[in-house]
Design a protein around this motif. Structure first.
Motif, PDB file in Angstrom:
ATOM      1  N   PRO A 158      81.420  33.608  48.845  1.00 13.99           N
ATOM      2  CA  PRO A 158      80.701  32.329  48.925  1.00 13.99           C
ATOM      3  C   PRO A 158      80.280  31.902  47.512  1.00 13.99           C
ATOM      4  N   LEU A 159      80.709  30.724  47.113  1.00 12.70           N
ATOM      5  CA  LEU A 159      80.402  30.224  45.775  1.00 12.70           C
ATOM      6  C   LEU A 159      79.695  28.880  45.882  1.00 12.70           C
ATOM      7  N   LYS A 160      78.762  28.652  44.976  1.00 16.52           N
ATOM      8  CA  LYS A 160      78.130  27.341  44.874  1.00 16.52           C
ATOM      9  C   LYS A 160      79.167  26.396  44.273  1.00 16.52           C
ATOM     10  N   ALA A 161      78.952  25.095  44.430  1.00 16.67           N
ATOM     11  CA  ALA A 161      79.910  24.097  43.941  1.00 16.67           C
ATOM     12  C   ALA A 161      80.216  24.290  42.451  1.00 16.67           C
ATOM     13  N   GLY A 162      79.202  24.523  41.655  1.00 18.49           N
ATOM     14  CA  GLY A 162      79.404  24.719  40.214  1.00 18.49           C
ATOM     15  C   GLY A 162      80.225  25.963  39.919  1.00 18.49           C
ATOM     16  N   GLU A 163      80.000  27.023  40.687  1.00 16.39           N
ATOM     17  CA  GLU A 163      80.764  28.259  40.505  1.00 16.39           C
ATOM     18  C   GLU A 163      82.226  28.063  40.914  1.00 16.39           C
ATOM     19  N   GLN A 164      82.458  27.287  41.981  1.00 18.90           N
ATOM     20  CA  GLN A 164      83.830  26.974  42.399  1.00 18.90           C
ATOM     21  C   GLN A 164      84.555  26.230  41.286  1.00 18.90           C
ATOM     22  N   SER A 165      83.874  25.270  40.712  1.00 19.71           N
ATOM     23  CA  SER A 165      84.448  24.452  39.648  1.00 19.71           C
ATOM     24  C   SER A 165      84.819  25.321  38.442  1.00 19.71           C
ATOM     25  N   VAL A 166      83.926  26.227  38.054  1.00 16.93           N
ATOM     26  CA  VAL A 166      84.189  27.116  36.912  1.00 16.93           C
ATOM     27  C   VAL A 166      85.372  28.030  37.215  1.00 16.93           C
ATOM     28  N   LEU A 167      85.420  28.585  38.432  1.00 16.65           N
ATOM     29  CA  LEU A 167      86.540  29.452  38.813  1.00 16.65           C
ATOM     30  C   LEU A 167      87.857  28.687  38.739  1.00 16.65           C
ATOM     31  N   MET A 168      87.898  27.480  39.263  1.00 16.33           N
ATOM     32  CA  MET A 168      89.132  26.693  39.252  1.00 16.33           C
ATOM     33  C   MET A 168      89.525  26.305  37.819  1.00 16.33           C
TER      34      MET A 168
END
Length: 125
Positions: free
Chosen positions: A100-110
């Motif tokens: 489970p990732l927060k929106a900002g963490e998803q963005s950084v991962l992508m």
């Protein structure tokens, strides 16, 4: 909690490389208008499908983004390529669920995965 120097320099490097990717793609595909993350993911999907000069329907566009996400997260162990179907579309299977990732963490991962993709293709350095 403050970041250490290694994390800060890694963040700076990611930011610089991300800007290179955005600039390269924006100049090549958007007449210099800055492309967003979704547009870049879509382009990667088109690249991975290999049908460059094709007009896609809305559901195909969603599938293209899914292809890109699978390809981008494959090196992280989340997806594994399975096969190409008779129309040439790649199919992936889930190897492990994304945490489970927060929106900002998803963005950084992508962004990290996209930068890695473009480094591997030797489009940026």
């Amino acid at each position: 909690m403050p970041k250490n120097k290694t994390e800060m320099s890694r963040d700076t490097q990611l930011k610089e490389r991300w800007e290179k990717v955005v600039t390269f793609l924006s100049e090549k595909f958007a007449d210099g208008d800055e492309m967003d993350l979704d547009a870049i993911i879509y382009l990667i999907g088109v690249q991975e499908l290999g049908k460059i000069n094709t007009t896609f329907k809305k559901d195909e566009k969603v599938n293209l983004m899914h292809i890109a996400i699978c390809k981008l997260l494959e090196p992280y162990g989340y997806y594994e390529f399975e096969f190409f179907d008779k129309e040439g579309w790649p199919h992936y299977k889930v190897v492990k669920e994304l945490p489970p990732l927060k929106a900002g963490e998803q963005s950084v991962l992508m962004k990290e995965a996209i930068v890695s993709y473009f480094l591997e293709k030797e489009i940026i350095s």
